[in-house]
Design an enzyme around this catalytic site. Structure first.
Site, short mmCIF file in Angstrom:
data_model
loop_
_atom_site.label_atom_id
_atom_site.label_comp_id
_atom_site.label_asym_id
_atom_site.label_seq_id
_atom_site.Cartn_x
_atom_site.Cartn_y
_atom_site.Cartn_z
N HIS A 199 42.88 47.20 37.67
CA HIS A 199 41.40 46.91 37.49
C HIS A 199 41.40 47.69 35.97
O HIS A 199 41.46 48.98 36.10
CB HIS A 199 40.76 47.15 38.47
CG HIS A 199 40.78 46.24 39.44
ND1 HIS A 199 41.52 46.51 40.52
CD2 HIS A 199 40.22 45.00 39.56
CE1 HIS A 199 41.08 45.46 41.48
NE2 HIS A 199 40.55 44.47 40.98
N CYS B 56 39.53 45.80 44.33
CA CYS B 56 38.56 46.05 43.14
C CYS B 56 37.43 46.96 43.61
O CYS B 56 36.97 47.83 42.92
CB CYS B 56 37.86 44.57 42.88
SG CYS B 56 37.66 43.47 43.75
N ARG C 88 44.58 39.07 54.18
CA ARG C 88 43.85 37.77 54.26
C ARG C 88 44.06 36.81 55.22
O ARG C 88 45.27 36.75 55.87
CB ARG C 88 44.16 37.16 53.05
CG ARG C 88 43.75 37.89 51.80
CD ARG C 88 43.69 37.11 50.27
NE ARG C 88 43.65 38.11 49.30
CZ ARG C 88 43.88 37.78 47.92
NH1 ARG C 88 44.17 36.52 47.60
NH2 ARG C 88 43.40 38.82 47.26
N LYS D 116 39.24 32.95 35.19
CA LYS D 116 40.36 33.81 35.11
C LYS D 116 41.44 32.77 34.43
O LYS D 116 41.25 31.52 34.35
CB LYS D 116 40.70 33.68 36.46
CG LYS D 116 41.17 32.71 37.46
CD LYS D 116 41.43 32.86 38.78
CE LYS D 116 41.59 31.55 39.62
NZ LYS D 116 42.05 31.94 40.84
N HIS E 54 40.30 42.25 36.25
CA HIS E 54 41.21 42.18 37.50
C HIS E 54 42.43 41.64 36.88
O HIS E 54 42.38 40.57 36.42
CB HIS E 54 40.54 41.50 38.89
CG HIS E 54 39.17 41.53 38.96
ND1 HIS E 54 38.68 42.06 40.17
CD2 HIS E 54 37.88 41.62 38.17
CE1 HIS E 54 37.43 42.32 40.12
NE2 HIS E 54 36.93 41.79 39.16
N ASP F 170 48.47 45.25 41.89
CA ASP F 170 46.78 45.00 41.62
C ASP F 170 46.55 46.06 40.66
O ASP F 170 46.79 47.27 40.74
CB ASP F 170 46.18 45.13 42.84
CG ASP F 170 44.97 44.32 42.57
OD1 ASP F 170 44.61 43.76 41.45
OD2 ASP F 170 44.02 44.33 43.60
N GLN G 253 49.79 43.70 46.54
CA GLN G 253 49.58 43.16 45.20
C GLN G 253 50.03 44.14 44.14
O GLN G 253 49.68 45.38 44.60
CB GLN G 253 48.13 42.85 44.99
CG GLN G 253 47.76 41.60 45.59
CD GLN G 253 46.18 41.15 45.39
OE1 GLN G 253 45.35 41.96 45.50
NE2 GLN G 253 46.05 40.06 44.74
#
Length: 643
Positions: A378, A327, A356, A457, A503, A376, A374
């Site tokens: 945004h 992000c 992580r 979320k 997100h 991912d 991910q």
């Protein structure tokens, strides 16, 4: 819910026995008054006028049975291994465990002996009895027994009085409740033993954790054990190496996946499909660095709220953080130019590699790793666009999960204790998620306090073919990070306005999703996703030349095919292809050479003689079928035309 009238001061058992049939009462293991669950031997408290029976087969009843089974197991361990010290033994989602401090690891033979002793204890039908004592009395009792961990537990819990439970001559510290007697714990099975640090701290002593499960009756236990065996057969950690998809190498670092050619191909096919869908749905593909300066993570709040999950390094005396999320980098891209209200929404998509820090004890194949990718994205949008953007993401989640046959359950996770942002922004964000779900007619549960530190979320949980739930997709609404990074757009009024950021991840971790898919299909991926879609097998060496021609024709049409031209028995080669989970087996013998075709077998079903064009078309149409059912578009290969 079923309720029975009760009188203060009488036993729960007496009240329920009076209000239920004998047959129903025999199935009761505890009682509930309001939100409190009590032993059947407990007296009905003042102000309680009705009791609800807790039946053995209910979720609450199973929790009581399993916790009681943990006590029976502890008694068995102490009987067989008096030097072992007991710590804690809770019920968990599908069973129970108890941690013991013992001089050596328990062996499979030990587990067999413990299980046999448990059956002996169960057969005694010993009552579970409860008594309250002062902390001083409890500490003195457990110290005299050598059970020093119990004093630490009481210190953690606080309070001056504690409840003790006994069955036979075994005494344990426990809040309860428990089943009336040990005979209610007859349907159980010990499953495994593992190491576990005291209090989950790797600096503390390593304990031995014995896992087990228990049910209301033998039939339910047998069904669960059969499911466990099926889960073992589908375990991606076994299938991955067996199918040559991936491996792990401790010498290279724990929690890191090594993708082999076939596994990397599955991954590439999946990522290609998702990427094409993102482009079709108005996303722009971006790529961002692995390292960002620590100051950025301080601005975002990750350093204060998430740093224990991050890796840091030093370059030229400057501190950097390895990104755990994408992000921050996406916001930098947004800020590289001024945006108008007409430019929004901006949707950035990245198959972003993140790291992580996971403790070694929780690493689990592809499902829990330290480096993963991910899918991912945004979405930075105007507040008036927020509702439609959330609904668009949810529709895409439904499309993708429907493609793989997953049922979904949704949770909205609210503000955690450790968080940033104003109450007003959290309320706006939570309301937007709830409104989107309501407009789509989707049910959801509330998961209090489990939101991201920057916003609430929606978590989407998948139910696989074994009924297991997996958390993958997430949609998070964030008013806070756009404020911290000063994201703006020029509104219709010519003034600067603050956008909101969504997100979202659909698969979540690509590694985790492939692990789940591997188990969902037991390694037999659908034809469109299979790394090898067809294998050509010869009966003898006489067909080798034609088999090579057939292989080239299949590959030219876009089929992922290979050939087994070894001089081996056909049955052996067919069995190997089946073990490799290849969807289509194409056999070439003298008859097939003469007719210019192949004999087609689809996962064991004989489809008969087909021309090469027919076989190619059959395979490619099979690839298209799940997309047609879902009303989606995706093309495979080049459809062959008749020669």
């Amino acid at each position: 819910m079923e309720a029975v009238e009760a009188k203060a001061g009488e036993s729960c058992a007496d009240a329920l026995a009076r209000g239920l049939s004998k047959k129903r009462f025999k199935q009761v293991v505890a009682a509930r008054c309001a939100d409190a669950t009590m032993d059947l031997t407990a007296t009905v408290p003042q102000g309680c006028t009705t009791l609800t029976p807790v039946y053995a087969a209910s979720p609450q009843g199973l929790e009581v049975i399993r916790h009681s089974a943990a006590h029976v197991m502890a008694q068995a361990v102490k009987t067989l291994f008096p030097q072992a010290r007991v710590t804690i033994g809770p019920a968990i989602e599908s069973g129970f465990y108890y941690d013991f401090d013992f001089e050596r690891p328990f062996t499979p033979e030990d587990l067999e002996a413990i299980e046999a002793e448990m059956h002996t204890i169960v057969a005694r039908d010993a009552a579970f009895t409860r008594r309250e004592v002062s902390k001083a009395e409890a500490v003195a009792l457990f110290n005299a027994m050598g059970e020093t961990y119990k004093a630490e537990i009481m210190d953690d819990l606080g309070g001056d009085h504690f409840s003790l439970y006994s069955q036979g001559d075994f005494v344990d510290l426990c809040r309860g409740p428990h089943v009336p007697s040990t005979r209610f714990v007859s349907a159980f099975k010990l499953l495994s033993v593992a190491g576990a640090y005291w209090r989950g701290d790797e600096n503390n002593r390593m304990l031995q954790r014995i896992y087990g499960t228990a049910f209301a009756d033998d039939k339910a236990l047998a069904a669960h054990l059969a499911q466990i065996e099926e889960a073992k057969r589908r375990d991606h950690r076994k299938l991955g190496p067996q199918l040559d998809l991936f491996s792990f190498h401790e010498e290279g670092g724990a929690g890191m996946v090594y993708w082999h050619p076939k596994g990397a191909l599955v991954r590439t096919i999946l990522e290609d499909f998702v990427t094409r869908e993102m482009l079709r749905r108005g996303y722009g593909i971006v790529r961002t660095p692995q390292l960002l300066k620590r100051e950025l993570w301080e601005t975002s709040g990750h350093y204060a709220n998430y740093r224990e999950n991050m890796y840091f390094t030093q370059i030229d005396e400057t501190a950097y953080g390895v990104k755990p999320m994408n992000c921050v980098a996406h916001m930098l891209i947004y800020n590289s130019s001024m945006k108008s209200y007409r430019d929004l929404p901006v949707r950035y998509f990245e198959l972003g590699v993140v790291h992580r820090h996971e403790k070694s004890g929780v690493l689990h194949g592809l499902l829990r790793v330290r480096q993963f990718t991910q899918d991912d994205a945004h979405i930075i949008c105007r507040p008036d666009q927020l509702l439609d953007e959330i609904k668009g993401v949810m529709a895409w989640i439904q499309d993708l999960m429907g493609l793989f046959g997953f049922e979904c359950a949704m949770e909205i996770s609210t503000r955690p204790e450790k968080s940033i942002g104003s109450d007003q922004d959290w309320e706006r964000a939570t309301a937007a998620l709830m409104d989107a779900m309501a407009e789509m007619g989707l049910p959801y549960a509330i998961n209090e306090g489990d939101g991201a530190f920057y916003g609430p979320k929606i978590d989407v949980k998948l139910r696989d073919c074994l009924g297991r739930m997996w958390q993958c997709s997430t949609i998070q609404v964030d008013f806070t990070l756009p404020e911290r990074f000063d994201l703006v757009y020029i509104g219709q009024d010519g003034e600067r306005h603050r956008p909101v950021m969504v997100h979202r991840a659909i698969m979540g971790s690509v590694e985790r999703f492939i692990g789940i898919l591997t188990e969902q299909y037991a390694g037999a991926f659908p034809t469109w996703l299979a790394p090898v879609q067809a294998r050509v097998l010869t009966v003898t060496d006489d067909q080798k030349a034609f088999a090579e021609t057939a292989l080239a024709a299949l590959q030219d049409s876009g089929v992922r095919a290979e050939a087994d031209l070894r001089n081996e028995k056909l049955g052996y080669k067919v069995r190997e292809a089946q073990m490799a989970k290849i969807p289509y087996i194409l056999v070439v013998g003298d008859k097939e050479v003469e007719s210019g075709g192949v004999n087609v077998r689809l996962r064991g079903e004989n489809c008969g003689l087909k021309t090469l064009v027919e076989a190619s078309r059959m395979i490619l149409e099979d690839c298209q079928e799940p997309f047609k059912r879902g009303g989606m578009r995706y093309s495979f290969g080049s459809q062959p035309s008749p020669a």
